[in-house]
Write an enzyme that holds these catalytic residues in place. Structure first.
Site, PDB file in Angstrom:
ATOM      1  N   ASP A 184       0.901  -1.143   0.000  1.00 47.92           N
ATOM      2  CA  ASP A 184       0.000   0.000   0.000  1.00 47.92           C
ATOM      3  C   ASP A 184       0.940   1.193   0.000  1.00 47.92           C
ATOM      4  OD1 ASP A 184      -1.415   2.296   1.035  1.00 47.92           O
ATOM      5  OD2 ASP A 184      -3.052   0.935   1.509  1.00 47.92           O
ATOM      6  N   HIS A 185       1.032   1.894  -1.121  1.00 49.03           N
ATOM      7  CA  HIS A 185       2.128   2.867  -1.228  1.00 49.03           C
ATOM      8  C   HIS A 185       1.999   3.999  -0.205  1.00 49.03           C
ATOM      9  CE1 HIS A 185      -0.564   5.248  -3.821  1.00 49.03           C
ATOM     10  NE2 HIS A 185       0.229   6.269  -3.596  1.00 49.03           N
ATOM     11  N   LYS A 189       4.964   6.212   2.590  1.00 46.63           N
ATOM     12  CA  LYS A 189       5.197   7.656   2.682  1.00 46.63           C
ATOM     13  C   LYS A 189       5.799   7.977   4.050  1.00 46.63           C
ATOM     14  CE  LYS A 189       1.376   8.910  -0.409  1.00 46.63           C
ATOM     15  NZ  LYS A 189       1.883   9.546  -1.597  1.00 46.63           N
ATOM     16  N   ASP A 242     -10.982   2.651  -4.480  1.00 48.60           N
ATOM     17  CA  ASP A 242      -9.684   3.083  -4.997  1.00 48.60           C
ATOM     18  C   ASP A 242      -8.808   3.714  -3.912  1.00 48.60           C
ATOM     19  OD1 ASP A 242      -7.917   3.598  -7.272  1.00 48.60           O
ATOM     20  OD2 ASP A 242      -8.383   5.723  -6.971  1.00 48.60           O
ATOM     21  N   HIS A 247      -5.841   2.963   1.350  1.00 50.15           N
ATOM     22  CA  HIS A 247      -4.921   3.993   1.850  1.00 50.15           C
ATOM     23  C   HIS A 247      -5.476   4.705   3.095  1.00 50.15           C
ATOM     24  CE1 HIS A 247      -3.053   3.193  -1.887  1.00 50.15           C
ATOM     25  NE2 HIS A 247      -3.752   4.023  -2.629  1.00 50.15           N
TER      26      HIS A 247
HETATM   27  C1  BG6 Z   1      -3.732   5.210  -6.159  1.00 40.90           C
HETATM   28  C2  BG6 Z   1      -5.090   5.393  -6.766  1.00 40.90           C
HETATM   29  O1  BG6 Z   1      -3.694   4.073  -5.350  1.00 40.90           O
HETATM   30  O2  BG6 Z   1      -3.403   6.362  -5.386  1.00 40.90           O
HETATM   31  C3  BG6 Z   1      -5.141   6.647  -7.627  1.00 40.90           C
HETATM   32  O3  BG6 Z   1      -5.410   4.258  -7.565  1.00 40.90           O
HETATM   33  C4  BG6 Z   1      -4.685   7.838  -6.824  1.00 40.90           C
HETATM   34  O4  BG6 Z   1      -6.443   6.864  -8.153  1.00 40.90           O
HETATM   35  C5  BG6 Z   1      -3.351   7.567  -6.141  1.00 40.90           C
HETATM   36  O5  BG6 Z   1      -4.547   8.929  -7.730  1.00 40.90           O
HETATM   37  C6  BG6 Z   1      -2.990   8.691  -5.203  1.00 40.90           C
HETATM   38  O6  BG6 Z   1      -1.695   8.494  -4.717  1.00 40.90           O
HETATM   39  P1  BG6 Z   1      -0.803   9.729  -4.250  1.00 40.90           P
HETATM   40  O7  BG6 Z   1       0.436   9.097  -3.710  1.00 40.90           O
HETATM   41  O8  BG6 Z   1      -0.544  10.563  -5.467  1.00 40.90           O
HETATM   42  O9  BG6 Z   1      -1.605  10.467  -3.233  1.00 40.90           O
END
Ligand code: BG6
Length: 510
Positions: A184-185, A189, A242, A247
């Site tokens: 989960d990116h 962060k 999404d 997140h």
């Molecule tokens: C992704 C979603 O997981 O996270 C996207 O699929 C979204 O729709 C993105 O734009 C947002 O990530 P960040 O790091 O730019 O806030």
């Protein structure tokens, strides 16, 4: 699991010619290489359908990558890294083709003495999440007798609770849970990790971090962009799936969980699991009251007309998919009893920002007449995830002069003031952790399922109850007006943040 020192390894990327691999994964591995964080015995093997040679892959994914330029990088670094990249074309849907992967892995293992350690990264459409591990297993590629065998998968982890459960079940048939890394990116962060440090390394915040002092908590994650060319995917997903289910619920866990006994994957995961178990379920008849959905409509943003969601490529004209979602909920445990949590996320909003705003209760007895409105007599702690990363504490101070006029002021800290070198990108940090065997910043199967269990009644209500409206909101605004009414009492509302942490007027620089 405890973090281990990095061992030699082969990093295999399925879907290697796709966007994510070129935009994020290969660049992140390169940065790790450049910083001397990879072992000497290392190779990266790209796997996908496109018929490419090793050299073609080196160009496409690295040297001439149109999604991530390496202009200005040292020639020595570039050459040395490129020599570690390899490519194997296969039809990922055909089990027999995985024999080619097995042969290639074996050959690279010998060439680079990687001691049998392999990470398989699935950067592919989710329909392959079931097949790839199965086919790898059919060729013995999950056999960890010589070295470790690890699997990394990208979201979406399922489409709802049932599909998440069945995905977890099928992954666990071939890889043990401790070798499955669900990325989960947001957890990569720095500022999301810093939430734990802010809470648990300071004596000043934690005593206030509960129902006795906190009035409510908001989390906003807004984006200015629309769905762009991802309309086809997005329309089957929507904002709740999404962004919110994954997140934002992970951020909720970091904000609300109990202190772990140590900063290890197991302790943190078990605290998160307890937190998810304490979420008060939103029942079918409460969906309309506790959730708001919206869809952006054509409007002018930054002096330019932008499309409405239904006009975007790949989106049906009558789509009811939400591009904005807001929910209100409670956590039924000792710490959070009756403290409302509000979360919202949306595309085409006034600015790109993710932050947590913690609003404290007012002092019990009012001595001074506040010059500002009710909302400002609450102290607020704002934790900014991005951009202008930092912390802002808002409180009342006396305006110099006669009487006792109180004004709201802010005390702020900005991450940019910590000039301690390079802040790693989320993927860089996460990949490094996975290579070291540290799953602290990865989502556990149980918490993924718990989060689906929590959002599922909302998804069902939105799908099945036509009386729950999809509000239109003009692109460039803070979403449907109805979302403002969620926040209680009625003279409170969301903090509508600007790009700069310290500003929250309605007139921001975009
Ligand atoms: C992704 C979603 O997981 O996270 C996207 O699929 C979204 O729709 C993105 O734009 C947002 O990530 P960040 O790091 O730019 O806030």
């Amino acid at each position: 699991m405890q973090s281990e020192k990095m061992k030699p390894l082969i990093f295999v990327i399925f879907g290697a010619s796709g966007d994510l691999a070129r935009r994020k994964l290969v660049p992140a591995v390169y940065d790790l290489f450049k910083c001397g964080l990879l072992p000497d015995n290392f190779a990266l093997l790209g796997v996908s359908r496109s018929a490419l040679s090793d050299d073609d892959f080196r160009d496409k994914a690295f040297l001439e990558n149109d999604l991530h330029s390496i202009e200005g990088e040292s020639e020595t670094h570039k050459k040395a890294f490129a020599e570690k990249l390899f490519y194997q074309p296969i039809d990922t849907n055909v089990e027999a083709d995985y024999a080619k992967v097995a042969d290639r892995v074996k050959a690279l293992d010998q060439q680079f003495s990687t001691e049998g350690n392999v990470i398989f990264y699935l950067s592919t459409p989710p329909v392959l999440y079931d097949k790839i591990p199965r086919f790898l297993a059919a060729h013995g590629l999950n056999d960890a007798t010589e070295g470790y065998r690890r699997l990394v998968i990208e979201k979406p982890f399922g489409y709802d609770l049932a599909t998440a459960q069945s995905l977890n079940k099928s992954l666990k048939e071939h890889f043990p849970e401790e070798e499955i890394y669900r990325i989960d990116h947001y957890l990569g962060k720095e500022t999301v990790q810093n939430l734990l440090v802010t809470r648990f390394s300071n004596g000043v915040f934690e005593p206030l971090w509960n129902r006795n002092y906190i009035h409510h908590i908001e989390i906003t994650s807004a984006e200015t962009l629309g769905v762009g060319n991802r309309g086809g995917y997005y329309d089957t997903s929507g904002a709740l799936r999404d962004m919110l289910q994954n997140h934002l619920m992970q951020i909720v866990a970091h904000v609300a969980m109990e202190p772990p006994i140590s900063p290890t994957a197991d302790s943190i995961r078990s605290e998160k699991a307890k937190l998810f178990q304490s979420l008060r379920p939103i029942t079918a008849d409460q969906v309309a009251q506790y959730s708001i959905r919206g869809q952006y409509m054509a409007s002018e943003m930054g002096g330019k007309m932008v499309n409405g969601y239904r006009e975007e490529e790949g989106v049906p004209d009558d789509s009811k998919t939400e591009t904005f979602a807001a929910i209100k909920f409670f956590i039924d445990n000792w710490r959070w009893a009756n403290v409302p949590f509000y979360i919202r996320t949306g595309k085409r909003m006034p600015t790109k920002v993710t932050e947590i705003a913690i609003t404290f209760k007012k002092p019990p007895h009012h001595l001074f007449n506040h010059a500002d409105s009710y909302v400002q007599s609450h102290n607020q702690l704002v934790i900014r995830i991005q951009p202008d990363e930092g912390l802002l504490l808002k409180f009342g101070m006396k305006v110099p002069g006669q009487g006792f006029k109180v004004k709201n002021v802010g005390m702020d800290f900005h991450y940019s003031d910590l000039s301690e070198g390079n802040v790693p990108e989320a993927y860089e940090r996460l990949l490094l952790d996975c290579m070291k065997g540290d799953a602290t910043l990865y989502a556990h199967g149980d918490s993924v399922e718990a989060s689906w269990r929590f959002v599922e009644p909302i998804l069902n209500g939105w799908k099945n109850d036509p009386s729950i409206p999809v509000y239109g909101y003009p692109a460039g605004t803070w979403g449907p007006l109805a979302a403002n009414e969620m926040v209680e009492p009625s003279d409170l509302t969301w903090r509508n943040p600007c790009r700069e942490l310290t500003q929250d007027t309605n007139y921001c620089k975009l």
